[in-house]
Design a protein around this motif. Sequence first.
Motif, PDB file in Angstrom:
ATOM      1  N   GLN A  45      53.902  68.493  60.813  1.00  0.00           N
ATOM      2  CA  GLN A  45      52.685  67.668  60.945  1.00  0.00           C
ATOM      3  C   GLN A  45      52.593  66.636  59.819  1.00  0.00           C
ATOM      4  OE1 GLN A  45      49.916  70.997  61.232  1.00  0.00           O
ATOM      5  NE2 GLN A  45      49.239  70.225  63.215  1.00  0.00           N
ATOM      6  N   GLU A  46      52.948  67.080  58.607  1.00  0.00           N
ATOM      7  CA  GLU A  46      52.907  66.148  57.462  1.00  0.00           C
ATOM      8  C   GLU A  46      53.907  65.007  57.665  1.00  0.00           C
ATOM      9  OE1 GLU A  46      51.939  69.705  54.301  1.00  0.00           O
ATOM     10  OE2 GLU A  46      53.794  68.573  54.049  1.00  0.00           O
ATOM     11  N   ILE A  47      55.097  65.365  58.167  1.00  0.00           N
ATOM     12  CA  ILE A  47      56.126  64.334  58.395  1.00  0.00           C
ATOM     13  C   ILE A  47      55.654  63.362  59.481  1.00  0.00           C
ATOM     14  CG2 ILE A  47      58.522  63.934  59.128  1.00  0.00           C
ATOM     15  CD1 ILE A  47      59.186  66.754  58.010  1.00  0.00           C
ATOM     16  N   ALA A  48      55.102  63.924  60.553  1.00  0.00           N
ATOM     17  CA  ALA A  48      54.624  63.081  61.662  1.00  0.00           C
ATOM     18  C   ALA A  48      53.581  62.088  61.150  1.00  0.00           C
ATOM     19  CB  ALA A  48      54.055  63.956  62.767  1.00  0.00           C
ATOM     20  N   LYS A  49      52.710  62.563  60.290  1.00  0.00           N
ATOM     21  CA  LYS A  49      51.663  61.695  59.743  1.00  0.00           C
ATOM     22  C   LYS A  49      52.299  60.595  58.874  1.00  0.00           C
ATOM     23  CE  LYS A  49      47.315  62.099  57.375  1.00  0.00           C
ATOM     24  NZ  LYS A  49      46.706  62.816  56.293  1.00  0.00           N
ATOM     25  N   PHE A  50      53.277  60.977  58.097  1.00  0.00           N
ATOM     26  CA  PHE A  50      53.952  60.035  57.197  1.00  0.00           C
ATOM     27  C   PHE A  50      54.716  58.960  57.980  1.00  0.00           C
ATOM     28  CE2 PHE A  50      57.854  59.470  54.344  1.00  0.00           C
ATOM     29  CZ  PHE A  50      57.243  58.506  53.549  1.00  0.00           C
ATOM     30  N   ILE A  90      64.588  68.529  61.553  1.00  0.00           N
ATOM     31  CA  ILE A  90      64.410  68.798  60.124  1.00  0.00           C
ATOM     32  C   ILE A  90      64.890  70.211  59.796  1.00  0.00           C
ATOM     33  CG2 ILE A  90      62.737  68.873  58.216  1.00  0.00           C
ATOM     34  CD1 ILE A  90      62.940  66.057  59.418  1.00  0.00           C
ATOM     35  N   VAL A  91      65.741  70.296  58.774  1.00  0.00           N
ATOM     36  CA  VAL A  91      66.273  71.587  58.335  1.00  0.00           C
ATOM     37  C   VAL A  91      65.741  71.878  56.927  1.00  0.00           C
ATOM     38  CG1 VAL A  91      68.373  72.929  57.866  1.00  0.00           C
ATOM     39  CG2 VAL A  91      68.388  71.186  59.652  1.00  0.00           C
ATOM     40  N   GLU A  92      65.207  73.052  56.755  1.00  0.00           N
ATOM     41  CA  GLU A  92      64.634  73.429  55.460  1.00  0.00           C
ATOM     42  C   GLU A  92      65.662  73.267  54.333  1.00  0.00           C
ATOM     43  OE1 GLU A  92      62.272  77.308  53.943  1.00  0.00           O
ATOM     44  OE2 GLU A  92      64.438  77.377  54.042  1.00  0.00           O
ATOM     45  N   GLY A  93      65.218  72.613  53.269  1.00  0.00           N
ATOM     46  CA  GLY A  93      66.067  72.491  52.084  1.00  0.00           C
ATOM     47  C   GLY A  93      67.150  71.432  52.182  1.00  0.00           C
ATOM     48  N   ILE A  94      67.243  70.730  53.314  1.00  0.00           N
ATOM     49  CA  ILE A  94      68.288  69.691  53.407  1.00  0.00           C
ATOM     50  C   ILE A  94      67.675  68.296  53.606  1.00  0.00           C
ATOM     51  CG2 ILE A  94      70.423  68.916  54.521  1.00  0.00           C
ATOM     52  CD1 ILE A  94      71.103  71.768  55.121  1.00  0.00           C
ATOM     53  N   ASN A  95      67.003  68.072  54.726  1.00  0.00           N
ATOM     54  CA  ASN A  95      66.452  66.723  54.944  1.00  0.00           C
ATOM     55  C   ASN A  95      64.924  66.724  54.941  1.00  0.00           C
ATOM     56  OD1 ASN A  95      66.186  68.088  57.337  1.00  0.00           O
ATOM     57  ND2 ASN A  95      66.791  66.375  58.637  1.00  0.00           N
ATOM     58  N   ASP A  96      64.328  67.728  54.282  1.00  0.00           N
ATOM     59  CA  ASP A  96      62.858  67.817  54.268  1.00  0.00           C
ATOM     60  C   ASP A  96      62.269  67.322  52.949  1.00  0.00           C
ATOM     61  OD1 ASP A  96      63.890  69.891  52.787  1.00  0.00           O
ATOM     62  OD2 ASP A  96      62.495  71.411  53.514  1.00  0.00           O
ATOM     63  N   ASN A  97      63.104  66.716  52.099  1.00  0.00           N
ATOM     64  CA  ASN A  97      62.589  66.247  50.807  1.00  0.00           C
ATOM     65  C   ASN A  97      62.128  64.788  50.901  1.00  0.00           C
ATOM     66  OD1 ASN A  97      64.916  64.375  50.045  1.00  0.00           O
ATOM     67  ND2 ASN A  97      65.941  66.258  50.644  1.00  0.00           N
ATOM     68  N   LYS A  98      61.403  64.372  49.861  1.00  0.00           N
ATOM     69  CA  LYS A  98      60.772  63.046  49.845  1.00  0.00           C
ATOM     70  C   LYS A  98      61.789  61.915  50.087  1.00  0.00           C
ATOM     71  CE  LYS A  98      57.534  60.608  46.833  1.00  0.00           C
ATOM     72  NZ  LYS A  98      58.199  59.635  46.020  1.00  0.00           N
ATOM     73  N   GLU A  99      62.922  61.978  49.396  1.00  0.00           N
ATOM     74  CA  GLU A  99      63.900  60.885  49.493  1.00  0.00           C
ATOM     75  C   GLU A  99      64.456  60.770  50.916  1.00  0.00           C
ATOM     76  OE1 GLU A  99      64.285  63.329  47.026  1.00  0.00           O
ATOM     77  OE2 GLU A  99      63.105  62.072  45.674  1.00  0.00           O
ATOM     78  N   ASP A 100      64.810  61.919  51.496  1.00  0.00           N
ATOM     79  CA  ASP A 100      65.354  61.887  52.864  1.00  0.00           C
ATOM     80  C   ASP A 100      64.314  61.377  53.850  1.00  0.00           C
ATOM     81  OD1 ASP A 100      68.140  63.043  53.622  1.00  0.00           O
ATOM     82  OD2 ASP A 100      67.501  64.213  51.896  1.00  0.00           O
ATOM     83  N   LEU A 101      63.075  61.849  53.689  1.00  0.00           N
ATOM     84  CA  LEU A 101      62.037  61.461  54.646  1.00  0.00           C
ATOM     85  C   LEU A 101      61.701  59.977  54.522  1.00  0.00           C
ATOM     86  CD1 LEU A 101      59.764  64.633  54.416  1.00  0.00           C
ATOM     87  CD2 LEU A 101      61.434  64.057  56.177  1.00  0.00           C
ATOM     88  N   GLU A 102      61.756  59.470  53.305  1.00  0.00           N
ATOM     89  CA  GLU A 102      61.502  58.030  53.113  1.00  0.00           C
ATOM     90  C   GLU A 102      62.630  57.201  53.721  1.00  0.00           C
ATOM     91  OE1 GLU A 102      60.772  57.579  48.933  1.00  0.00           O
ATOM     92  OE2 GLU A 102      58.639  58.001  49.189  1.00  0.00           O
ATOM     93  N   ALA A 103      63.869  57.660  53.496  1.00  0.00           N
ATOM     94  CA  ALA A 103      65.020  56.928  54.053  1.00  0.00           C
ATOM     95  C   ALA A 103      64.983  56.954  55.582  1.00  0.00           C
ATOM     96  CB  ALA A 103      66.322  57.550  53.537  1.00  0.00           C
ATOM     97  N   LEU A 104      64.592  58.095  56.148  1.00  0.00           N
ATOM     98  CA  LEU A 104      64.507  58.186  57.604  1.00  0.00           C
ATOM     99  C   LEU A 104      63.392  57.291  58.147  1.00  0.00           C
ATOM    100  CD1 LEU A 104      65.176  61.997  58.130  1.00  0.00           C
ATOM    101  CD2 LEU A 104      66.386  60.170  59.317  1.00  0.00           C
ATOM    102  N   LYS A 105      62.293  57.256  57.430  1.00  0.00           N
ATOM    103  CA  LYS A 105      61.156  56.403  57.856  1.00  0.00           C
ATOM    104  C   LYS A 105      61.614  54.931  57.936  1.00  0.00           C
ATOM    105  CE  LYS A 105      56.505  55.223  56.048  1.00  0.00           C
ATOM    106  NZ  LYS A 105      55.706  54.898  57.125  1.00  0.00           N
ATOM    107  N   LYS A 106      62.355  54.522  56.923  1.00  0.00           N
ATOM    108  CA  LYS A 106      62.843  53.141  56.879  1.00  0.00           C
ATOM    109  C   LYS A 106      63.799  52.882  58.065  1.00  0.00           C
ATOM    110  CE  LYS A 106      64.909  50.058  53.543  1.00  0.00           C
ATOM    111  NZ  LYS A 106      66.349  50.167  53.611  1.00  0.00           N
ATOM    112  N   ALA A 107      64.684  53.853  58.317  1.00  0.00           N
ATOM    113  CA  ALA A 107      65.641  53.698  59.422  1.00  0.00           C
ATOM    114  C   ALA A 107      64.900  53.634  60.760  1.00  0.00           C
ATOM    115  CB  ALA A 107      66.628  54.864  59.420  1.00  0.00           C
ATOM    116  N   ILE A 108      63.879  54.453  60.914  1.00  0.00           N
ATOM    117  CA  ILE A 108      63.106  54.461  62.168  1.00  0.00           C
ATOM    118  C   ILE A 108      62.436  53.089  62.368  1.00  0.00           C
ATOM    119  CG2 ILE A 108      61.047  55.450  63.288  1.00  0.00           C
ATOM    120  CD1 ILE A 108      61.912  58.157  61.896  1.00  0.00           C
TER     121      ILE A 108
END
Length: 314
Positions: free
Chosen positions: A224-229, A175-193
């Motif tokens: 930690q928040e991402i891991a939980k999500f 995770i890079v600050e300001g690039i893939n740490d936003n809601k949309e990126d994290l949701e898309a990554l969750k789906k891919a995972i």
Amino acid sequence: MRKTLLFGPVKSRRLRRSLGIEMVPRKVCTMDCIYCEVGKTILHTSERKDYYTWDLIEKSILEAKEKEEIFDVFTFTGSGEPTLNIHFEKAVELSKKIINKPIAVLTNSTLLYIESIRKALAKVDIVLPSLDAVKEGSFRKINRALPEFKPEEIVKNLKKLREEMQGEMWLEVLIVEGINDNKEDLEALKKAIEEINPHKVQLNTVVRPAAYSIAKPVSFKKLQEIAKFWGNKVEIIVNKERLDKIIAIKQTLEKEKLEEEVINYVKRRPATLEELSQAFVLDEKAFQMLLDELLSQGKIQTTIHENKVYYIAN
Ligand code: SF4
């Protein structure tokens, strides 16, 4: 001329004592990730060829066999993308045959569309592929992959590999600050995972010197928040104390740089709070705190002109 492609063993959090074998020289890669710890990509290519000869690769694997007692895992990694070497599949096959320790491969996942590479990876004990973004814009910003590589294809091929695998897949996401740490990126990554279904997800951020200075870490709390999500397969592979220290140093350096720029500005001409916060595109409240600090340190002073407070250099 190189005599061996081996390096290490290096102690690694994930792979314990890992003896590495390098398949391409520094730095040959299909990507040019902004956070790459090896540096900027020198040869940005998707051409597979003998970046190192088979003789040298074979000799190095035989040498690793002799050193078996000093390492826990034999790892294909190093200064670029290992699957770019045309002998990669043969090297994996030989390693699996003669080395009695787990074989691991770190890959950026771009060449997984090649069936022979997937077949070779399917037989290793641990594949550690990386996937940092699935949204096109973020993928381009972080990984700077050659245009022929598309994130949705990479996800599809990772899924295929996972289905074909006999060993484990530990997917690394950085995770890079300001690039893939936003809601949309994290949701898309969750789906891919969820689609890929790796055995583990290893969550990382920029804790090593990066190829490009725009690559900045996120906080441990954010990880930690991402891991939980993302759910229970996720493990954070960053040391909290180390990350906290890195962020504190970066913030201090950034603050010092800003202070210097403000002092230089008011040296050139007196300015009000409003002018300064507009010039530096910063919130007035936050800026007032910075100015108060500079005042208390005697680095600047104020003067009143036509009922307005102006800041000037001391
Ligand atoms: S894929 Fe790996 S080696 Fe290539 S640029 Fe990214 S981090 Fe560096």
